[in-house]
Design a protein around this motif. Sequence first.
Motif, PDB file in Angstrom:
ATOM      1  N   VAL A  62       6.189   3.285   7.980  1.00  0.00           N
ATOM      2  CA  VAL A  62       6.206   3.280   6.516  1.00  0.00           C
ATOM      3  C   VAL A  62       7.574   2.839   6.002  1.00  0.00           C
ATOM      4  O   VAL A  62       7.676   2.060   5.050  1.00  0.00           O
ATOM      5  N   LEU A  63       8.633   3.316   6.648  1.00  0.00           N
ATOM      6  CA  LEU A  63       9.978   2.933   6.211  1.00  0.00           C
ATOM      7  C   LEU A  63      10.209   1.429   6.373  1.00  0.00           C
ATOM      8  O   LEU A  63      10.906   0.810   5.564  1.00  0.00           O
ATOM      9  N   ARG A  64       9.636   0.851   7.405  1.00  0.00           N
ATOM     10  CA  ARG A  64       9.751  -0.598   7.577  1.00  0.00           C
ATOM     11  C   ARG A  64       9.097  -1.312   6.402  1.00  0.00           C
ATOM     12  O   ARG A  64       9.634  -2.300   5.868  1.00  0.00           O
ATOM     13  N   LEU A  65       7.961  -0.808   5.948  1.00  0.00           N
ATOM     14  CA  LEU A  65       7.288  -1.399   4.798  1.00  0.00           C
ATOM     15  C   LEU A  65       8.075  -1.166   3.511  1.00  0.00           C
ATOM     16  O   LEU A  65       8.083  -2.013   2.613  1.00  0.00           O
ATOM     17  N   VAL A  66       8.744  -0.018   3.414  1.00  0.00           N
ATOM     18  CA  VAL A  66       9.593   0.259   2.247  1.00  0.00           C
ATOM     19  C   VAL A  66      10.712  -0.776   2.163  1.00  0.00           C
ATOM     20  O   VAL A  66      11.017  -1.304   1.084  1.00  0.00           O
ATOM     21  N   GLU A  67      11.318  -1.078   3.303  1.00  0.00           N
ATOM     22  CA  GLU A  67      12.378  -2.096   3.323  1.00  0.00           C
ATOM     23  C   GLU A  67      11.853  -3.454   2.874  1.00  0.00           C
ATOM     24  O   GLU A  67      12.504  -4.175   2.103  1.00  0.00           O
ATOM     25  N   LEU A  68      10.686  -3.815   3.379  1.00  0.00           N
ATOM     26  CA  LEU A  68      10.094  -5.087   2.990  1.00  0.00           C
ATOM     27  C   LEU A  68       9.783  -5.111   1.495  1.00  0.00           C
ATOM     28  O   LEU A  68      10.044  -6.109   0.811  1.00  0.00           O
ATOM     29  N   ALA A  69       9.234  -4.007   0.990  1.00  0.00           N
ATOM     30  CA  ALA A  69       8.913  -3.937  -0.436  1.00  0.00           C
ATOM     31  C   ALA A  69      10.176  -4.038  -1.275  1.00  0.00           C
ATOM     32  O   ALA A  69      10.189  -4.697  -2.326  1.00  0.00           O
ATOM     33  N   ARG A  70      11.252  -3.385  -0.844  1.00  0.00           N
ATOM     34  CA  ARG A  70      12.517  -3.454  -1.577  1.00  0.00           C
ATOM     35  C   ARG A  70      13.043  -4.882  -1.630  1.00  0.00           C
ATOM     36  O   ARG A  70      13.514  -5.349  -2.677  1.00  0.00           O
ATOM     37  N   ALA A  71      12.957  -5.598  -0.508  1.00  0.00           N
ATOM     38  CA  ALA A  71      13.409  -6.984  -0.487  1.00  0.00           C
ATOM     39  C   ALA A  71      12.582  -7.848  -1.434  1.00  0.00           C
ATOM     40  O   ALA A  71      13.116  -8.689  -2.171  1.00  0.00           O
TER      41      ALA A  71
ATOM     42  N   GLY B  47       0.794  -1.220   0.000  1.00  0.00           N
ATOM     43  CA  GLY B  47       0.000   0.000   0.000  1.00  0.00           C
ATOM     44  C   GLY B  47       0.823   1.265   0.000  1.00  0.00           C
ATOM     45  O   GLY B  47       0.435   2.272   0.614  1.00  0.00           O
ATOM     46  N   LEU B  48       1.934   1.258  -0.720  1.00  0.00           N
ATOM     47  CA  LEU B  48       2.861   2.394  -0.711  1.00  0.00           C
ATOM     48  C   LEU B  48       2.694   3.318  -1.915  1.00  0.00           C
ATOM     49  O   LEU B  48       3.472   4.258  -2.077  1.00  0.00           O
ATOM     50  N   GLY B  49       1.701   3.068  -2.728  1.00  0.00           N
ATOM     51  CA  GLY B  49       1.528   3.868  -3.924  1.00  0.00           C
ATOM     52  C   GLY B  49       1.338   5.350  -3.652  1.00  0.00           C
ATOM     53  O   GLY B  49       1.859   6.202  -4.391  1.00  0.00           O
ATOM     54  N   ARG B  50       0.656   5.689  -2.576  1.00  0.00           N
ATOM     55  CA  ARG B  50       0.371   7.101  -2.293  1.00  0.00           C
ATOM     56  C   ARG B  50       1.608   7.883  -1.870  1.00  0.00           C
ATOM     57  O   ARG B  50       1.607   9.113  -1.923  1.00  0.00           O
ATOM     58  N   VAL B  51       2.663   7.180  -1.443  1.00  0.00           N
ATOM     59  CA  VAL B  51       3.883   7.877  -1.023  1.00  0.00           C
ATOM     60  C   VAL B  51       5.046   7.555  -1.958  1.00  0.00           C
ATOM     61  O   VAL B  51       6.185   7.918  -1.676  1.00  0.00           O
ATOM     62  N   ALA B  52       4.766   6.900  -3.078  1.00  0.00           N
ATOM     63  CA  ALA B  52       5.830   6.413  -3.960  1.00  0.00           C
ATOM     64  C   ALA B  52       6.749   7.517  -4.450  1.00  0.00           C
ATOM     65  O   ALA B  52       7.963   7.314  -4.584  1.00  0.00           O
ATOM     66  N   ALA B  53       6.217   8.694  -4.693  1.00  0.00           N
ATOM     67  CA  ALA B  53       7.024   9.790  -5.248  1.00  0.00           C
ATOM     68  C   ALA B  53       7.643  10.679  -4.174  1.00  0.00           C
ATOM     69  O   ALA B  53       8.401  11.601  -4.503  1.00  0.00           O
ATOM     70  N   ARG B  54       7.355  10.401  -2.932  1.00  0.00           N
ATOM     71  CA  ARG B  54       7.858  11.247  -1.853  1.00  0.00           C
ATOM     72  C   ARG B  54       9.209  10.742  -1.338  1.00  0.00           C
ATOM     73  O   ARG B  54       9.477   9.540  -1.356  1.00  0.00           O
ATOM     74  N   PRO B  55      10.069  11.651  -0.841  1.00  0.00           N
ATOM     75  CA  PRO B  55      11.357  11.214  -0.302  1.00  0.00           C
ATOM     76  C   PRO B  55      11.173  10.240   0.855  1.00  0.00           C
ATOM     77  O   PRO B  55      10.321  10.466   1.735  1.00  0.00           O
ATOM     78  N   ALA B  56      11.968   9.196   0.868  1.00  0.00           N
ATOM     79  CA  ALA B  56      11.857   8.205   1.935  1.00  0.00           C
ATOM     80  C   ALA B  56      12.123   8.826   3.300  1.00  0.00           C
ATOM     81  O   ALA B  56      11.499   8.445   4.301  1.00  0.00           O
TER      82      ALA B  56
END
Length: 254
Positions: free
Chosen positions: A151-160, A135-144
């Motif tokens: 949210v950053l924890r989910l970003v890490e998971l998505a990257r993996a 569910g990260l589409g709404r923040v996809a263009a924003r700086p991490a």
Amino acid sequence: MNRTDAGRARLTARGVVRRYGGIEAVAGVDLAAPPGRITALIGPNGAGKSTLFDCLAGTVRPDAGRVLLGGRDVTRLPAHARVRLGLARTFQQIAVFPTLPVADNVRIGAEQRRGRRPDTRAVDEATARALALFGLGRVAARPAGDQPTGVLRLVELARALAGDPRVLLLDEPSAGLDAAQTARLVSVLRGLAGRGMALLLVEHDPDLVGELADTVYAMAGGRVVTCGPARTVLADARVARLWGGAAAPTGAGP
């Protein structure tokens, strides 16, 4: 993630030892994370869990023992080579590129797995799938760097997951997540296991371990003190003493 069996690779540790000076941080550990299952590694701080993870991921080389990925001996392979073979991990301390957009952070995972000249379309598709999964589409263009910890924890998971791994190592994946994010995490991890991925997680929440894990390994002093089904291990008096009073949650695994 888009494959029905995720490659069905097993991650195995056989007699893994890692010393620092005269101290054995990991002292002859045997462990197996089979495909289609969620395996948990628990224990008090200093038990050797993160060091074992480093040995499995390739950021640290064991002093003795072997690490096998899908039956292949990868003990001497560096981390990036294991990534190419389908092993991905997240870290206890969140590691993102704060000035890059969230989407670019996730994209890195897709590119790493696919080598120096990845297919752009495949990378784009893998990145989009991973963003949508959490569910990260709404923040996809924003700086991490502008995002909260959860949210950053989910970003890490998505990257993996953008690298379509066959084996996924998760170091405290629920840390910093709110209830809704944790529920999404549980759903995603169950789905990945259902499609044949091997998952190994370090987690300090006994309720989450009981809800997710098929098999639990309990470590202390660099050694595995017991392993077995989640309910059995979490109810073990030795584990309760070592792990701050853990008890089998209602509805814990078989």
